[in-house]
Design an enzyme around this catalytic site. Structure first.
Site, PDB file in Angstrom:
ATOM      1  CG  ASN A  61      20.399 -47.940  47.159  1.00  0.00           C
ATOM      2  OD1 ASN A  61      19.903 -48.761  46.432  1.00  0.00           O
ATOM      3  ND2 ASN A  61      21.726 -46.944  47.243  1.00  0.00           N
ATOM      4  CG  HIS A  79      21.233 -51.286  50.301  1.00  0.00           C
ATOM      5  ND1 HIS A  79      21.745 -49.833  49.496  1.00  0.00           N
ATOM      6  CD2 HIS A  79      20.635 -51.051  50.746  1.00  0.00           C
ATOM      7  CE1 HIS A  79      22.295 -48.939  50.464  1.00  0.00           C
ATOM      8  NE2 HIS A  79      20.950 -49.921  51.562  1.00  0.00           N
ATOM      9  CG  ASP A  98      22.981 -54.233  43.849  1.00  0.00           C
ATOM     10  OD1 ASP A  98      23.782 -52.311  43.920  1.00  0.00           O
ATOM     11  OD2 ASP A  98      23.394 -54.993  44.621  1.00  0.00           O
ATOM     12  CD  GLU A 113      25.790 -41.931  44.258  1.00  0.00           C
ATOM     13  OE1 GLU A 113      25.507 -40.989  44.862  1.00  0.00           O
ATOM     14  OE2 GLU A 113      26.736 -42.913  44.844  1.00  0.00           O
TER      15      GLU A 113
END
Length: 234
Positions: A112, A117, A121, A147
């Site tokens: 990230n 971000h 994803d 996660e």
């Protein structure tokens, strides 16, 4: 059982111990109409509904949305807990095995921070897709939070669960998701547990055992499967 007939549908009681009730009446065989309530024993009841294919598709979509994680497509945590309760009860009743893998993406915060971000994803979707496509139909795969993911393996002992975890770890370490021209290396740490090796035959004990071993895997260098508790020295 419910069977189609030339005039519609009928319900048949197959000599059940608790009996079948339709419309408040104990039956052995009964014609069904839209909206009938079928009661099986004192605690279970269903409403019989007739609907068109389009309406059925909408109902299926609503159900899928209620049990799936919107980002990864894996089952959500609530559905995991509901299904795991049933899987555990079945395993205890039939004296069969039940394996569980708790998987955590290594250094996910770094992904990230480095790529953004949206890239994170994409990594979550990649991991979920790679794992779910390599599990059996009867296995359960869910996003546990952040996660972390959980795979529940029906009828698999600890050795088999560890082997399954190693296969998944190897697949992920050998493949990289792509995001906006970047290849993002991904590895996972995995804690493996089985019902027979837990202190108690409970969901909490099964997950706690896998979580404890996941912690060992993370502290041991990551990108590995741990299926045993560390041996105390001294």
């Amino acid at each position: 059982t419910i069977r189609p007939t030339k005039d519609g549908y009928e319900v048949f009681d197959l000599q059940s111990r608790n009996g079948t009730v339709v419309g408040g009446r104990l039956i052995r065989q009964s014609k069904l109409v839209d909206g009938d309530i079928i009661q099986l024993g004192p605690r279970v009841s269903f409403r019989f509904s007739l609907m068109g294919e389009r309406q059925a598709d909408v109902m299926r979509q609503l159900f899928e949305a209620s049990v799936r994680d919107g980002l990864t497509g894996a089952f959500n945590r609530q559905h995991l807990e509901d299904r795991l309760r049933g899987e555990l009860a079945y395993a205890v009743r039939h004296k069969s095995e039940l394996g569980l893998l708790l998987l955590d993406i290594d250094h996910f915060k770094r992904v990230n921070d480095t790529y953004g971000h949206l890239a994170g994803d994409a990594v979550l979707r990649f991991v979920a897709g790679a794992i779910s496509s390599r599990l059996r139909t009867e296995d359960l795969f869910a996003r546990y939070g952040g996660e972390e993911f959980v795979a529940v393996l029906r009828g698999i002992d600890l050795a088999g669960t560890a082997r399954a975890g190693e296969r998944l770890r190897s697949v992920l370490s050998a493949n990289c998701p792509h995001y906006e021209g970047h290849m993002i290396p991904v590895t996972v740490s995995i804690g493996a547990a089985s019902l027979a090796t837990c202190p108690k035959p409970t969901i909490e004990s099964l997950i706690a055992t896998a979580d404890r071993r996941l912690y060992v895997a993370k502290n041991g260098g990551r990108n590995r499967v741990v299926s045993r508790d560390p041996v105390a020295v001294g």
